[in-house]
Design an enzyme around this catalytic site. Structure first.
Site, short mmCIF file in Angstrom:
data_model
loop_
_atom_site.label_atom_id
_atom_site.label_comp_id
_atom_site.label_asym_id
_atom_site.label_seq_id
_atom_site.Cartn_x
_atom_site.Cartn_y
_atom_site.Cartn_z
N ASP A 1 0.87 -1.17 0.00
CA ASP A 1 0.00 0.00 0.00
C ASP A 1 0.91 1.23 0.00
OD1 ASP A 1 -1.62 2.14 0.54
OD2 ASP A 1 -2.55 1.29 2.34
N LYS B 1 -3.34 9.31 -3.68
CA LYS B 1 -2.86 10.61 -3.19
C LYS B 1 -2.08 11.38 -4.25
CE LYS B 1 -2.87 9.59 1.79
NZ LYS B 1 -3.99 10.44 2.16
#
Length: 399
Positions: free
Chosen positions: A223, A250
């Site tokens: 991740d 992000k």
């Protein structure tokens, strides 16, 4: 009325209202602040970057969205090809979604179905790290280990399908010995655990994890929603240790618009590639592969490469280490620095009460949480602005 995140609405103070933003600066009606947290670690190129803004405008003039069900378009094809070329190893197959949490959900679903497609229905367990955070949707909360964010799951009781281990090799080896027959994946935030407290650990743990996953035929998921695109000082931690599935979000779009990718290697992809329709991945977010997001992500990657962002990040780390060298206070438990991240962990969270307003009055936007006062700055930041952030953090302890 707006329902704000991570807030008790009855007692929260009024948020700062932003009327403009440019570069590393956020503007209110009566103040300007250096954004020390890059809008939850995403705005790596700063605000109002002309290249990224133009990418959004140019695509919007053609079309802003079409579904990927039965349709395709140049921006998603171009971004997929770029990621295939840019990412390490055979991480070649990008499944797009609209947020990091959803992208992690997709990764976990891929891992489970990979073994279901092989007839190994007993492989229901996930191995995860203590203090991990992977998002606030339900499966990501289950594999996470942060009671401050995920306490609601106490209503369900303990989850027999999730095993948590500390970032210690002996504990990892023991978990594999005990559970490997039932594991479908190990999921980690590599090197840097973000919302769990900016915890940093050694690469040797990930190398051993890769070996154990290979030995026991378990998928390894990174991740890198928070750690990717340079935050640890590496382009991706996946450049150092190669996972089977990589999750990005992000900074993927430079913080311009929500978008994420779950990128699988050849082995995982071939586990779904079949004449049997029941072996297909039955998942499809409405805004996956959004043309605006893909267009700005493409330009964000080009900027990262063309402007040598890894050198910028090394400079940020060097300045941070220089400014924090020798700084100490009895209320501080530890100071941690890695790449574009610095964290001051205190013993008592009350020590940080009032810091956000203190920083605001000194021209810095900060958002400490629990026992952690941290900065994850935009990579375009100048030395003067970076030093101002670090000075504000240190001044708090010298009042």
């Amino acid at each position: 009325m707006i329902w704000y995140p991570y807030q008790q609405m009855k007692t929260m103070k009024d948020p700062y209202k932003i009327i403009d933003a440019k570069g590393v600066w956020l503007y209110t009606e009566d103040n300007r602040m250096i954004d020390s947290v890059s809008s939850w670690w995403s705005v790596i190129h700063g605000y109002k970057h002309p290249v990224l803004t133009e990418a959004i405008k140019s695509q919007a003039e053609r079309f802003s969205h079409v579904m990927l069900g039965g349709l395709t378009h140049d921006p998603v094809e171009k971004l997929s090809a770029t990621l295939e070329h840019w990412l390490p190893g055979d991480l070649n197959y990008s499944f797009f979604s609209d947020s990091g949490s959803v992208a992690v959900e997709v990764a976990l679903k891929m891992a489970l179905q990979y073994y279901v497609n092989r007839g190994e229905l007993h492989r229901t367990k996930v191995l995860s790290l203590t203090h991990s955070y992977h998002g606030d949707t339900f499966k990501t909360m289950e594999v996470g280990d942060d009671e401050d964010y995920h306490f609601i799951l106490e209503a369900y009781g303990s989850n027999p399908n999730v095993v948590h281990v500390p970032t210690e090799i002996p504990a990892l080896e023991t978990a594999f010995e005990l559970c490997h027959e039932d594991l479908n994946c190990l999921i980690v935030e590599p090197l840097l655990q973000g919302a769990g407290g900016m915890r940093m650990y050694d690469l040797s743990f990930l190398k051993r994890a890769r070996e154990l996953c290979d030995q026991y035929d378990v998928l390894l998921i990174f991740d890198e929603v928070a750690t990717g695109f340079g935050r640890t000082g590496n382009r991706f931690v996946a450049d150092l240790v190669l996972p089977d599935i990589l999750v990005l979000g992000k900074a993927l779009t430079g913080g311009y618009i929500g978008h994420a990718a779950t990128v699988a290697n050849q082995k995982v992809y071939e586990g779904f590639y079949d004449d049997d329709p029941d072996k297909a991945l039955m998942h499809g977010p409405t805004f996956m592969g959004n043309p605006l997001a893909c267009s700005v992500a493409q330009k964000s990657i080009e900027l990262f490469e063309q402007e040598d962002y890894l050198t910028k990040i090394r400079r940020i780390e060097a300045v941070t280490r220089r400014e924090m060298e020798g700084f100490t206070d009895p209320r501080i438990k530890e100071i941690r620095i890695m790449g574009g991240c610095v964290c001051i962990e205190v013993h008592d969270p009350e020590v940080l009460a009032g810091y956000q307003q203190f920083a605001y009055e000194r021209g810095v936007f900060a958002r400490p949480f629990l026992r952690y006062l941290y900065a994850m700055v935009p990579y375009i930041i100048g030395e003067e602005e970076l030093v101002a952030i670090l000075d504000t953090m240190k001044t708090w302890f010298s009042r």
